[in-house]
Design an enzyme around this catalytic site. Structure first.
Site, short mmCIF file in Angstrom:
data_model
loop_
_atom_site.label_atom_id
_atom_site.label_comp_id
_atom_site.label_asym_id
_atom_site.label_seq_id
_atom_site.Cartn_x
_atom_site.Cartn_y
_atom_site.Cartn_z
N GLY A 313 0.79 -1.22 0.00
CA GLY A 313 0.00 0.00 0.00
C GLY A 313 0.82 1.27 0.00
N GLU A 314 1.81 1.34 0.87
CA GLU A 314 2.57 2.59 0.98
C GLU A 314 3.39 2.88 -0.26
OE1 GLU A 314 6.67 1.42 3.22
OE2 GLU A 314 4.91 1.62 4.50
N ASP A 315 3.67 1.87 -1.10
CA ASP A 315 4.44 2.08 -2.33
C ASP A 315 3.55 2.55 -3.48
OD1 ASP A 315 6.75 1.40 -1.13
OD2 ASP A 315 6.97 -0.58 -2.08
N THR A 316 2.40 1.87 -3.70
CA THR A 316 1.67 2.08 -4.96
C THR A 316 0.17 2.27 -4.79
OG1 THR A 316 1.34 -0.30 -5.25
CG2 THR A 316 3.36 0.64 -6.18
N GLY A 345 -14.81 -4.63 9.89
CA GLY A 345 -15.16 -5.36 11.10
C GLY A 345 -14.97 -6.86 11.01
N GLU A 379 0.13 -12.98 1.67
CA GLU A 379 -0.67 -13.03 0.45
C GLU A 379 0.02 -13.84 -0.64
OE1 GLU A 379 -3.17 -8.80 0.65
OE2 GLU A 379 -1.63 -9.11 -0.87
#
Length: 1412
Positions: A313-316, A345, A379
């Site tokens: 997430g923080e990359d792309t 949730g 993943e």
């Protein structure tokens, strides 16, 4: 009383048996409801006979089980495995009343069975080892499993030893099975074991549930009593058939040793279980769908997502991945992204795994900091596991975003930095357990990254991100299966078809271009074609599936033009449909397109030549192209330039039918209570047609039991409209009205009749049946099986429905009245019209008619023709008026069995071609009956004394059948029947005179006068005769030479002669039959001949000779060389047989005096055995030649093995080099001091037997050094005149030649039947060390004698000829095991003629006893 208790199974029927002959076998036991005759491609045949009363079925079993019919003993039992006690087993300990199967403690477990195996197939296979009293087949988690009970311990042990790893075969498949003793510690009553449908035993189980208190039934028997299951909880009960049914996963209590000793296996078992709902059953079924996924081309469920997107997430997240996600979504590709698709949730990890599993493709965006996220690494690990899962089609596309693929594979660069941190974290961990867990976790991450980095992916180092994203989208679109066709998940029984077609697809030869999938409507042609297309469309430049071609071309304007446009657009990959103005233009455009691309083209439901031309043109294809065509019309095969491969789809077997129906009716693979009996009836109705199983199963899904019963009754009258529509398409496409009429005639009246009979009859109805039958065969509307016209039950019902729709409310206005009740009502109410062309009535089948019956109660006597004198006589008070038929002016086919009419017979229709009137009540046919167009006159079981008064001309009559007319005394004058081709007078007990005019019938082909016991001779036979049946004419031989047999020599066209049981002697036969060039089959059994008649020896082309049951027959010599089947069994006086040198089927069972089968076998008194053999056997060393003077000692010689039995427990004073206690001995061949080589081997054993006879199962000599095994089953066995225990010694001499070398390690073992004990086993080596004096002495002792046994004799087959390393040769004659294919078989069966390479040839059944 259920139908199961009223229906019997009849096995071992001859291939040419008729339904009427089956009826003749069982009519006297009670009224018969239905006979279903089955003749498989390979005999024997079998039948199911349903009685009105279960007690009649029991009587039939007792009276006919083991009854000898046509040379074979019938096997009669309840159709679903039960066996009523007979005279043999009535008092056995395992018997049970009411026809239910009996059980025993001698049980084996059978694994490895094919999916098509039934309990009857298993029972037939396991009977080879002994007497089977029970068999059961079911499916568990490991596949098909069977349980077999034997009546005794010895048979059980023999089955384990002999049938383990044996080849199991039925009509659909074959497999090697494992047989082992049943382990009673494991319970097979669990729900994951036998499905109720396959089981046939009774059991009771008690189960407990925390949810509900209900009673549920989980029977173990197909027709056994329901077992009771109790669930304890709330007190509510439900009447819904789905709410009270539960499958239970039970933990069976292991019986105590004492319970085992006292037959605990048979007592009811108690199991504690947790209730499982039908919904859970449906979910559990998904785990068994792996095999179906491959066939259907898609998962059991449709993928939730097309793409799963994995990224850091923080990359792309807000840059590259966000743009990629938007592009995929805009392209219509359903994409999962963790911040957009999951509900807040919920636990993230399970949701992610589910999303990966439910996605078709995973895109992994590897960026610089990807490995720094444990989440991302998890993943990747999950994605790779899903990708590698068996049967998974999950694809992985790695995207390397400013990352080198080698860094990912080898964890270098930023990936190394991330993993160094993980290593430091592990090093700092103090908890050893957690440390080990992290070590395993990191190791798994490394492996998954290496695998992901090794996959073919896309790399972005420099360049436009927009173009790169577009490239990714295009790759994904190509990978997604947009071309897949929907196929139902519930696929059963098509694996073999798929494999065969897949194999054809791999054939690169130019001949393998076109495949025609052929079969009747609803058989599954389109489904199989879809499966093939789904699994292969990617392998070709272009793939196209044109569905429903017949419907499209007929129901749309320009239907063929539209199909051409679709095909052309597909080949050219046009986004818009190509425009074609006419068919000729389309043919050229399609032909040009097909020539330039490698295509996979499936044309579904082709029905006309025009369709083929429009879609294939001149049939010129690009190399590697494959064309698959589905059609019902086999005649289309002649229209191909390249000869196509034809794959015919067969109907489903019983097990597959059961599974397919249940998957649609219950969403499980087996029936549930209370629908088990109804399920069986439905499956029987569908007869293996997948369409019918699917439609009816889906229709009945969720319905209550009353709806099921009502639907079953409705199906008896009216076919299901969905099934009717599909099947009727084949009928509607018939272009000729003559073919349609022919089909409807067969469907209503002639299913199961001889093709020749139908052709003769309907040719006179102007229907051109030979051409028409071929057309109907090509459209799968009928088939020819063993000369009979057969039709699938649903096809037959479809044709009858076509007729019924002519006038649904008024049967009298239909063209054909086949339903007996409709015919009865029309005649009684006088409602017939001129539209009626055929009418069938059988008063024995009409319910509610006041009738009386006189039934023969003698059920144990052997069948003879006199039995028909006490045949069941049906009388009724219903008397129709002849005038009721008068209105039917166009009536051509009339059947009036056991009906009574009054009035003027002159009123009968003048167009009659067929008049069948069984039980005709008059003493002669009235002279005014209009017969001038009659082709077939069938008056069996009539009361005729003479056919008609005086002389009558019926110029068109071809078939005259007066069989079993018990009062008929003479035949008519045949001068008035010039066209007669078949004359059937079987069982006419009073017939004593045949008119001399029979010799002038120039067209007579068949004459059957069998069972005419008062007939002493026939004047002469016509030259045109082809088949002559005279068996059972017991007075023929009373006058010496039979005139009619002499006249046979003039009938050079004769192919078949049967004169068995005619009381014939040697002088009854003529001297010469050499003019009978066409004669192939001759039966002379049951006569008083002493040798083979000279006329038989002179036959030039005879193939089958039956000379069995001739009690005075002593020799069978000079058998014609053309004979391929010789039956000399049950000849109690037979001593010598001289067969032809060619291998052939040879039956010599129960010939107790047989001494010699020339070139194959000898059995002689020891006085006729030369001294060298006697010496080598060790018999000569007894003082005063006690053995050689004992004429009761006989020596047998076969396969190069000499053997004999002697009584007592003392071995001859012969020095045996090797002795051991027990049944096995081993030794190493030493070197002989004189340098002599071994020429033979003595094998001897002493035994104690507890029975009157002792049988050696086999003697095995194993050369471990050469990996060579000889197994020998002696043809002779020893019997003792006294009862009780007796002792004997078996001596044998094996002439091995130079096959035993110094240092060879040899093991010899003996296996005996039953509880016989081998006390001592001895072996000695025989060397070629005879000096010249011994040789001279032997020559003096040797003299020529036809049946003398000498050391120098050579037989056609010797053990020394079979010496290949790694092989096991079993030398035996007959036995239970037939080898259909020698490849991969551990035991190669060798008989008197050599290796048995084909299952039907050289089947020997020899039983030659030797008495001591």
């Amino acid at each position: 009383m259920g139908r199961s208790s009223r229906t019997i199974y009849v096995g071992n029927l001859p291939a040419d048996i008729r339904e009427r002959e089956v009826e003749d076998l069982f009519y006297k036991y009670g009224p018969i409801v239905e006979i279903e005759l089955k003749i498989p491609p390979r005999p024997p045949g079998f039948a199911f006979v349903e009685f009105e009363d279960a007690r009649d079925a029991e009587d039939a079993i007792r009276g006919r089980d083991g009854y000898k019919f046509d040379g074979q003993r019938l096997r009669v039992e309840l159709a679903h495995g039960g066996r009523v006690s007979s005279s043999v087993d009535r008092y056995s300990s395992g018997g049970s009343r009411g026809g239910l199967s009996r059980r025993s403690d001698y049980r084996v477990s059978v694994t490895g069975l094919p999916s098509s195996a039934s309990w009857q197939d298993l029972k037939d296979h396991m009977r080879r080892a002994g007497d089977v009293c029970f068999s059961q087949v079911f499916r568990d988690r490991d596949g098909m499993r069977g349980i077999v009970d034997y009546t005794n311990y010895d048979d059980m042990k023999y089955a384990i030893r002999k049938l383990d790893d044996s080849l199991f075969r039925n009509h659909f498949s074959k497999a090697y099975i494992r047989v082992e003793e049943y382990d009673r510690r494991h319970s097979y009553s669990r729900s994951r074991s036998p499905s109720p449908y396959y089981s046939r035993s009774r059991s009771r189980s008690i189960s407990y549930s925390h949810d509900s208190r209900s009673r549920s039934y989980s029977p173990k028997g197909k027709y056994s009593r329901r077992s009771r299951s109790r669930s304890i909880s709330s007190r509510s009960r439900s009447d819904s058939p789905l709410t009270h049914v539960s499958r239970s996963r039970s933990r069976s209590c292991t019986p105590s040793p004492s319970s085992r000793r006292h037959g605990g296996a048979r007592s009811p078992s108690r199991s504690i279980s947790r209730s499982r709902s039908p919904l859970l059953d449906v979910l559990c079924l998904k785990s068994d769908m792996a095999a179906l996924q491959k066939l259907s081309g898609h998962d059991y469920f449709f993928p939730h997502y097309d793409v799963f997107l994995s990224f850091r997430g923080e990359d792309t997240r807000n840059t590259f991945t966000d743009h990629l996600y938007a592009a995929l979504k805009q392209a219509g590709i359903r994409t999962f992204r963790d911040d957009n698709a999951m509900d807040r949730g919920k636990l993230l990890d399970p949701e992610l795994k589910k999303a990966i599993h439910e996605s078709a493709i995973s895109i992994i965006v590897f960026s610089r900091n990807y490995a720094s996220s444990k989440w991302c690494l998890d993943e990747v690990l999950t994605i790779i596991q899903e990708h590698e899962r068996l049967s998974s089609k999950h694809e992985v596309v790695p995207v390397f975003y400013h990352v080198d693929p080698s860094d990912v594979r080898n964890q270098m660069g930023s990936f190394k930095e991330a993993f160094d941190k993980y290593d430091d974290m592990i090093e700092a961990e103090k908890d050893q357990k957690k440390k080990n867990e992290w070590l395993e976790k990191v190791k798994a991450w490394r492996v998954s990254l290496k695998k992901a980095g090794s996959l073919t992916g896309l790399v972005l180092a420099n360049g436009s991100e927009a173009e790169f994203i577009s490239k990714i989208v295009n790759v994904i679109r190509k990978k997604l299966n947009y071309n897949l066709l929907y196929v139902d998940n519930k696929l059963v029984g098509i694996e073999n078809d798929i494999d065969a077609i897949e194999s054809w697809l791999q054939d690169p030869s130019p001949e393998a271009v076109i495949l025609v999938i052929h079969g009747m409507g609803g058989i599954g042609k389109t489904t199989i074609a879809k499966c093939i297309y789904n699994s292969n469309w990617k392998e070709y430049d272009v793939s196209c599936f044109l569905a429903n071609i017949h419907e499209t071309s007929n129901h749309h304007n320009g239907g063929l033009l539209r199909l051409q446009a679709q095909l052309l657009s597909k080949i050219l990959r046009s986004e818009k449909e190509e425009v074609i103005w006419n068919l000729d233009e389309g043919i050229m455009k399609v032909a040009n397109a097909l020539c330039n691309k490698k295509v996979l083209l499936v044309l579904d439901d082709i029905t006309t030549r025009q369709q083929l031309l429009a879609l294939l043109g001149p049939q010129q294809f690009y190399p590697g192209s494959k064309i698959i065509i589905t059609t019902r019309h086999k005649w289309l095969l002649t229209d191909f330039k390249i000869h196509p491969t034809v794959h015919t789809i067969q109907k489903l077997g019983l097990n597959d039918s059961n599974k397919l129906f249940c998957m649609h009716a219950f969403h499980t693979d087996h029936p549930i209570e209370p629908y088990i009996l109804q399920t069986e009836v439905m499956i029987q109705h569908c007869r293996g047609l997948p369409l019918a199983l699917k439609v009816l199963g889906s229709y009945l899904n969720g319905k209550n039991i009353n709806v099921w019963r009502d639907a079953m009754r409705k199906l008896d009258e009216i076919p299901n409209p969905d099934i009717q529509k599909v099947l009727q398409l084949s009928f509607d496409t018939l272009e000729d009205t003559k073919d349609k009429d022919l089909f409807l005639h067969v469907a209503c009246f002639f299913v199961g009749e001889d093709e020749e009979f139908i052709v003769k009859l309907l040719a006179e109805c102007d229907l051109y049946p030979e051409d028409g039958i071929q057309n109907l065969k090509d459209r799968c509307l009928l088939s020819i099986e063993n000369g009979r016209v057969m039709m699938h039950q649903l096809i037959k019902e479809m044709g009858q429905e076509v007729v019924r729709q002519e006038s649904p409310k008024d049967p009298g206005k239909r063209s054909r009245l086949w339903n007996y009740q409709d015919s009865y009502n029309v005649l009684r109410e006088n409602e017939g019209t001129k539209k009626v062309e055929g009418l069938a009535l059988d008063m024995q089948r009409i319910k509610g008619v006041n009738s009386t019956s006189f039934v023969n109660t003698d059920k144990g006597r052997k069948r003879s023709f006199e039995d028909f004198s006490v045949r069941t006589i049906h009388t009724n008070k219903e008397n129709f008026k002849v005038g009721a038929i008068e209105k039917m002016k166009n009536l051509m086919l009339l059947q009036l069995d056991y009906a009574t009419f009054s009035g003027n017979y002159k009123k009968l229709p003048k167009k009659l071609r067929l008049l069948r009137w069984h039980g005709f009540p008059l003493k002669s046919i009235p002279s005014d009956v209009p017969l001038h167009k009659l082709v077939v006159l069938d008056l069996r079981y009539s009361k005729l004394k003479e056919v008609w008064d005086g002389f009558k001309v019926v110029g068109s009559l071809k078939i005259l059948n007066l069989s079993y007319s018990l009062e008929l005394m003479k035949t008519p004058n045949f001068d008035g029947l010039p066209s007669l081709e078949s004359l059937l007078l079987e069982g006419c007990l009073s017939l004593s005179q045949v008119c001399e005019s029979i010799g002038y019938l120039e067209r007579l082909i068949l004459l059957n006068i069998s069972g005419c016991i008062n007939l002493k001779d026939v004047p002469c036979f016509p030259k045109s005769l082809v088949s002559l049946k005279m068996y059972g004419c017991s007075n023929l031989g009373s006058l010496g030479q039979v005139q009619c047999l002499s006249s046979c020599s003039q009938s050079s066209l004769l192919v078949d002669i049967d004169v068995s049981g005619c009381n014939l002697f040697d002088n009854s036969f003529p001297e010469d039959w050499s003019n009978l060039f066409s004669l192939k089959y001759l039966n002379i059994s049951g006569n008083h001949i002493t040798s083979l008649p000279g006329c038989v020896k002179s036959l030039p082309n005879l193939e089958v000779l039956n000379a069995s049951e001739c009690s005075h027959l002593q020799s069978v010599l000079d058998v014609p060389k053309s004979v391929t089947y010789l039956n000399t069994s049950e000849n109690l006086s037979l001593e010598i047989v001289q067969p032809t040198p060619n291998p052939f089927t040879f039956l010599v069972g129960s010939c107790e005096k047989l001494l010699t089968v020339e070139g194959c076998f000898k059995l002689e008194s020891i006085r006729k055995v030369d001294r060298k053999v006697i010496t080598y056997l060790g018999l000569e060393s007894i003082s005063e030649n006690a053995y050689t003077e004992d004429v009761s000692i006989k020596v047998s010689y076969e396969f190069g093995i000499f053997s004999t039995y002697v009584s007592g427990k003392t071995l001859p004073c012969f020095r045996y080099n090797y002795k051991e206690t027990g049944s096995t001995i081993s030794f190493t061949v030493p070197s002989h001091p004189n340098g002599s080589r071994t020429s033979g081997l003595n094998v001897c054993f002493m035994s104690t037997s507890n029975f009157n006879n002792s049988i050696i199962w086999d003697v095995e000599v194993r050369n471990k050094t050469k990996a060579l095994v000889w197994r020998y089953t002696p043809t002779t066995h020893v019997t003792c005149q006294k009862t009780g225990e007796f002792n004997y010694v078996w001596l044998s001499l094996w002439r091995t030649g130079n096959l035993l070398d110094d240092g060879d390690e040899i093991v010899a073992s003996i296996s005996l039947q039953g509880s016989d004990i081998v006390e001592e086993c001895c072996v000695n080596l025989v060397y070629d060390k005879d000096n010249e004096e011994e040789m001279k002495e032997e020559k003096k002792d040797t003299f020529c004698m036809f049946n003398k046994i000498s050391w120098s004799d050579r037989l056609q087959v010797e053990i020394s000829d079979y010496v290949h390393s790694g092989k096991t040769y079993w030398f035996k004659i007959g036995g239970a095991i037939d080898v259909p294919n020698i490849d991969g078989i551990s035991d190669l069966i060798v008989d008197w003629w050599g290796l048995r390479e084909h299952w039907r040839c050289r089947r020997i059944n020899a039983g030659v006893p030797s008495t001591i």
